[in-house]
Write an enzyme that holds these catalytic residues in place. Structure first.
Site, mmCIF file in Angstrom:
data_model
loop_
_atom_site.group_PDB
_atom_site.id
_atom_site.type_symbol
_atom_site.label_atom_id
_atom_site.label_comp_id
_atom_site.label_asym_id
_atom_site.label_seq_id
_atom_site.Cartn_x
_atom_site.Cartn_y
_atom_site.Cartn_z
ATOM 1 N N TYR A 38 0.791 -1.230 0.000
ATOM 2 C CA TYR A 38 0.000 0.000 0.000
ATOM 3 C C TYR A 38 0.826 1.284 0.000
ATOM 4 O O TYR A 38 0.267 2.377 0.032
ATOM 5 C CB TYR A 38 -0.948 -0.014 1.204
ATOM 6 C CG TYR A 38 -1.876 -1.201 1.232
ATOM 7 C CD1 TYR A 38 -2.943 -1.292 0.321
ATOM 8 C CD2 TYR A 38 -1.701 -2.244 2.112
ATOM 9 C CE1 TYR A 38 -3.793 -2.390 0.329
ATOM 10 C CE2 TYR A 38 -2.549 -3.349 2.135
ATOM 11 C CZ TYR A 38 -3.584 -3.409 1.229
ATOM 12 O OH TYR A 38 -4.424 -4.487 1.235
ATOM 13 N N ASN A 71 -13.500 3.294 -1.639
ATOM 14 C CA ASN A 71 -12.546 2.182 -1.578
ATOM 15 C C ASN A 71 -13.047 1.245 -0.492
ATOM 16 O O ASN A 71 -12.748 1.443 0.686
ATOM 17 C CB ASN A 71 -11.137 2.695 -1.239
ATOM 18 C CG ASN A 71 -10.141 1.545 -1.155
ATOM 19 O OD1 ASN A 71 -10.516 0.381 -1.108
ATOM 20 N ND2 ASN A 71 -8.859 1.888 -1.126
ATOM 21 N N HIS A 95 -14.997 -7.662 -1.479
ATOM 22 C CA HIS A 95 -15.159 -9.000 -2.031
ATOM 23 C C HIS A 95 -16.376 -9.736 -1.502
ATOM 24 O O HIS A 95 -16.705 -10.810 -1.977
ATOM 25 C CB HIS A 95 -13.887 -9.807 -1.746
ATOM 26 C CG HIS A 95 -12.652 -8.995 -1.944
ATOM 27 N ND1 HIS A 95 -12.292 -8.522 -3.183
ATOM 28 C CD2 HIS A 95 -11.732 -8.500 -1.082
ATOM 29 C CE1 HIS A 95 -11.180 -7.786 -3.057
ATOM 30 N NE2 HIS A 95 -10.830 -7.756 -1.801
ATOM 31 N N ASP A 154 -25.879 -3.032 -2.595
ATOM 32 C CA ASP A 154 -27.254 -2.551 -2.615
ATOM 33 C C ASP A 154 -27.315 -1.051 -2.328
ATOM 34 O O ASP A 154 -28.110 -0.332 -2.936
ATOM 35 C CB ASP A 154 -28.088 -3.309 -1.578
ATOM 36 C CG ASP A 154 -28.435 -4.716 -2.039
ATOM 37 O OD1 ASP A 154 -28.260 -5.024 -3.232
ATOM 38 O OD2 ASP A 154 -28.888 -5.512 -1.206
ATOM 39 N N HIS A 171 -9.004 1.245 -5.856
ATOM 40 C CA HIS A 171 -8.107 0.444 -5.021
ATOM 41 C C HIS A 171 -6.681 0.941 -5.206
ATOM 42 O O HIS A 171 -6.271 1.235 -6.332
ATOM 43 C CB HIS A 171 -8.189 -1.044 -5.398
ATOM 44 C CG HIS A 171 -9.532 -1.623 -5.181
ATOM 45 N ND1 HIS A 171 -9.991 -1.983 -3.942
ATOM 46 C CD2 HIS A 171 -10.551 -1.874 -6.048
ATOM 47 C CE1 HIS A 171 -11.231 -2.439 -4.046
ATOM 48 N NE2 HIS A 171 -11.597 -2.387 -5.313
ATOM 49 N N LEU A 172 -5.934 0.989 -4.117
ATOM 50 C CA LEU A 172 -4.534 1.406 -4.204
ATOM 51 C C LEU A 172 -3.718 0.393 -5.014
ATOM 52 O O LEU A 172 -2.928 0.755 -5.868
ATOM 53 C CB LEU A 172 -3.943 1.522 -2.791
ATOM 54 C CG LEU A 172 -4.570 2.619 -1.920
ATOM 55 C CD1 LEU A 172 -4.246 2.370 -0.451
ATOM 56 C CD2 LEU A 172 -4.048 3.995 -2.357
ATOM 57 N N SER A 173 -3.957 -0.914 -4.758
ATOM 58 C CA SER A 173 -3.207 -1.958 -5.462
ATOM 59 C C SER A 173 -4.083 -2.558 -6.557
ATOM 60 O O SER A 173 -5.308 -2.381 -6.576
ATOM 61 C CB SER A 173 -2.796 -3.051 -4.475
ATOM 62 O OG SER A 173 -3.955 -3.664 -3.941
#
Lengths: 155, 155, 155, 155, 155, 155, 155, 155, 155, 155, 155, 155
Positions: free
Chosen positions: A29, A84, A90, A97, A110-112
């Protein structure tokens, strides 16, 4: 859907463990902190003339509440959301919703690059409901999202 | 298990995003609000002489707390629970455990028929621990559950 | 779709092995017989002023025929269908297609909560095509379905 | 295998729910009826000098009986079979076995392209045992099959 | 469960396509006919002093009816069931339920060793509910089952 | 393959943990010991005029050695093998290969019906290579196998 | 990483539904309460000269907050964490990330042996990030963990 | 089950490749040898007044034999078993059955945390039958198990 | 790792059922015996000036012992290992661990091409830990491996 | 979409390895060559008054180019496409996209019945986007497709 | 199949990205270039008196063309093929079909051991059709294959 | 890695079917053409002072060639790559390997959000090897990628 009065308003929601940014697993990160990220976002927002609302929580329910609040603001002005969901990405049907329930542009960041990590992290339950996803650019994932939203909200 | 003093007491827990009912994805969930649903439930409860306790939360932990609280009430009177875990339906082992931990009749309800939606929404981790499940009837999913509970609790 | 002349007409189809109700695996299905269930349904139908047509078959094809016949009746009056496909629930694409082919409200019912049983019984191929599903309430699964249909057909 | 006395004989078996053709889900199956389909088949058979035997059933067992009967006829003349197992396509090992048990050319047909539908409908358990499969051409799926069989049986 | 008056009574149910025995896929099922198998069974039954009731059907529903009928007979005398569900072995939850519903010894038999065939045929949904399974011995699969039942029913 | 001099010879291999028979999980495997089972087998063998060779091992390699030894005996007389691979049933490709390598009739037996137990125990890697499988009859699984082998070896 | 000033400090986090310990599913979790467990832990901690910090929450986010807080304490003294994520064990990537983010020894504990329960409970998403896991010993799962941590933190 | 005469007796079984401890993959298993581990165990056993019986084998069958032998000892005194099935952990149904067959407390231990390794090593077929599992603490996994057993056996 | 004194030493381990080579399933494994294979290996070893140590066992544990022994020899001279784990290839984590534990070049060989056989035989659990794999060349699979090892060990 | 000037134009694309037709695996694909197939197609096209454009390539990209070119032709006349994607059938999302991108009738054909081959060949990624699929009739798969297209294009 | 006139002819096909050998991921593929590999192959071919034809392409279709061309050469002399399909190994049914279509010995080679890499790379769709596979020996994978082919083609 | 002489150079590779942009499935991909996209890219590149190299191909092999060429350029100046592998995204290990083989920043882009499409399109085999992925923003997916690359290459 939104009334384009005043400056656009963009909420940024940092999900669980992002408060530890810079300290936690820096090889994935990076070593800069959440404060540094928020500072970068504020500087860019100022340039783009966008009002920024920055949040972080480790609580799934709190994140859902904050996503929903965008609806209220969106009744009065032009609104966008950068999210994020981190570890909730996941599995959280409930955040999916919530995103489905707001009629504003939502970008997942996402950072990665999650495709480059373990299989568990390849899917995105929350991304299913977003307009777009940007991953793998560190702080720039957020900054690119903000640039895109600013342009779209003032179009 | 419960002492049949006084009127039966039924808690209704609306899970994440149900506070947006009517506004969010009306083609799936209908266009009437949560207030309208709660009003319908209160009217029916009055007819059935059942005391009603209505809750909504986007927080999984809050929902678990509320499920657990039913134990305390159940030590003094006849208690039932109607729960719509919404997005938590498909993943929450913790809510399943909470339902397992209370010895009262619990009914899971869904506004839409989850078998008629995407595969992700076919399973019910929480329903595994419930007495029964009612899905697909809009507001009536709740009302049917309440009628059934009222009859069972006064039997 | 249907012409609301006269009383509503509701067909109830009991699927395979339900003729053994009360005798077969009473710890799951209870100890009352199919006759007792039909008597309960007839009493409720009389109260609700609904005409009832009760059937049981172990034959998948017979069940499809009976589902299809509802079309003909539906051209003249208000029609609903309550179906417990029992062992065919989990595999019958043909019954799913039959339900898809009638334009009337169809409710799937189960005496037991299928989510609380072995994995083989969690899915519902037939329920995919129904308006709603009620499971886990013993006889009341049928009675709640009938109440709902009566109300809907006279709306 | 067959004795090429007289005209070839072709049985056509329409599986479950095809009796509703034209009325049921016309956006998938078209709006013409089974009678219309059978009329088209009879007209083509007359042109091709083929004797036609047309059947429809919703009963898996009945379909197996009809497949098996082709053996008896095949002992005396040239025989072919066109079968649309409809909802039984995806699960019936028993129809597969029946087709395996007759030594005549068998063609599976579908009105719609099953690869273009939901995943549940992509596989064909019955088609495993057929000479060929034709799908997606509406009535023409049957007519193309009949043309091919007529040519093959008189070869 | 059964009253041991008179000779034991054993029903044998041959499932779909077994009427073609000897003619169909002889490399798997052998070249002797169902009549020959039934004659062998009758001869052995005479030796064992067992009354035999022999049935064959291609219809899943008919097979369920016949399984259920054993209950009635079992109220008056000692009853056993030998069943070869053939193609229904691998999918029929409804036959499994029927077997579960009779309180008599039930033995599933197969002419061939289903573990030695394609993967689709390795599982047995119906065998789950039987006392035992015998497979791979051709006619002897039935005869061994009959010997075992005769001994058990007269014990 | 074998020369039918003298009496047939049948080896029986009891796999891992069968030495504990009667003491271990009696609700599944019964309360009679391996000695009792071997005595029953010897008595039946005497009646059938079959020479018996009884073995038990917890070692997969030992079982393979014993399966292979049957080849040597089979060069001189008529040989059969009854094997209960117990816990190795579900995983041992090596025992499957050993059985494949002997050209004698091999029957796999199980005391309990493995389809009626947990999913892990439904498959049989070793049974794939056997002529037939008998399961669910307690000691009788072995005795039926021996009867069948005796008849086949003297045919 | 930690400065070994003063006594070691160990946080214990009890996850969802553990507040009902003793009352809920006692056949799995035993009949003693969470207070009793905490008392045992405090007594052992006193013997071991460890400072104890005991927490329970049904909220995933709260648990993540508490895991993160250990970082702050760890900057000043020797810190360890014992966590029973209960129902969150099997799904929470966010708690896994939180554990990954603290550089202290973390032990996951379970009262019951999760391998001995239903398949859903065999995996541990959170355990992936822990140093070790202890399961199946009731209260002793915690006490063994505490003994190990005390020894490790004073090494 | 056991007669508490004399000191408790605890067998420790080290599975395949543990004889190479210290030499093999030290980054996973540490650099101390099996002898060192056994010495630690003996020292602790002396303190706890427990008689220790230490074994290592690479042979699955030998391990089963040793598990079974505990039954005999258990008929005369208080017995416990600590087992590290190593590579057999993930596949051996036969060892699971052996553990099921002894009525003594059995603890599975692993030097490393198997949830933190590759997916192949996450499951435990043998652990399903144990009272508890301790993993990830190196030598201490064994020592914690021994402490627990000593306390339990003298309780 | 090894001291290149004297000639290189290569162990060859033939796994289960390879003692039956030539007699067993010759259409897959060819008709020449294990002796013939060993003779070919010895002849080539003589040419290459390599000392050969040839072993065969049906016992997984014995194979592990033999793999481990290579360590000892390797402390004094240059050592390589050729292994055909046969039926253990697809399941043995314990052999994989043994190979991992020796720091010498290990080559896995198969007489047949396992990709060309049934799906069960496509994977290689043991090959994961080897330097290379050679399959499909009959005896030449071994001879190619030996040539490669000889060259590598004398490099 | 297309202007029905002049004769209809039909492109036929033969996928990879079809240039070897007749020479390659004749037991599956027959012994006649691609030239013979093209001659048959040309003869039929002449009868049907259709212009034919015949192509073969082993290159996925080339096939995509050829599919796309149909768009250009379709702007001027009536166009159809017959495609046998051969080995690309089961994996090529790119050809699926190309077919999706042309607004003309596309028919997928296979010489053999892919349901009758190994599991790898049962699915059709490309067929998902076609109007229909014809498989199992050898050359006639193409000829039936051409007849259907000719009729449809001149309708 | 081939006429053994003159020297044998062996084609070597290097698949996608092998032109970057030495430069790309040297920790997996080594640091020597494709030129170096081809030089080694040419030197060995000269020793073995084999004519060599060396190709590299990133194009799946090109590779298929080159495989097919071997047929033509094989009609005049003795021909073999060494192929490293690289990234196409795991998905290309079309290359599998091409290999199936040539009646010459084909060996698949890989520089690295694909069983030792990520799961995606364990299977070989192309290897299914080859005589043998050699993997994990770097350049020697090719050289061993060439030695084997030379011997086989001159046998 | 690259020598920062002159302006940065960015290659953009448009994968299969993107030449039909605007004409093909406009509800997913929008109605503007590839020319329009390239014009937008060129305008932005001019502003950012980046040299642009624009390519489109339907050929997987061509795409690999173009990815590899970036290596050569990168030896002389600062280079980046933007790639939309379109239909090859989900299956091409060969393109993944090509990307792995170049040591420059690579960004994968998609016009639509692939998480919001059918399951087949959720995974990205090629994205595994990229620095980052941007999806769902139409033309802006490319433009954001270009902005990011320009900044990174001049940093």
């Amino acid at each position: 859907m939104s009334q384009p009065s005043a400056r656009p308003w963009v909420r940024v929601i940092h999900g669980p463990n992002l408060n530890l940014l810079g300290a936690r697993e820096p090889e994935i990160y990076g070593s800069r902190s959440l404060d540094a990220l928020n500072t970068s976002l504020r500087e860019l927002a100022a340039q783009l003339d966008v009002e920024l609302d920055l949040r972080q929580s480790n609580h799934e329910g709190q994140i859902i509440d904050w996503v929903q609040e965008c609806r209220r603001v969106a009744s009065q002005r032009s609104v966008g959301l950068i999210i994020n969901p981190a570890g909730y990405t996941h599995t959280s049907v409930a955040i999916q919703d919530a995103i489905r329930g707001v009629s504003i542009p939502v970008i997942e960041v996402h950072l990665s690059n999650i495709y480059g990590r373990e299989a568990l992290r390849h899917s995105s339950v929350t991304g299913v409901a977003c307009a777009g996803v940007i991953m793998g650019f560190g702080f720039d994932s957020y900054l690119l999202a903000l640039k895109h939203l600013a342009a779209e909200l003032t179009r």
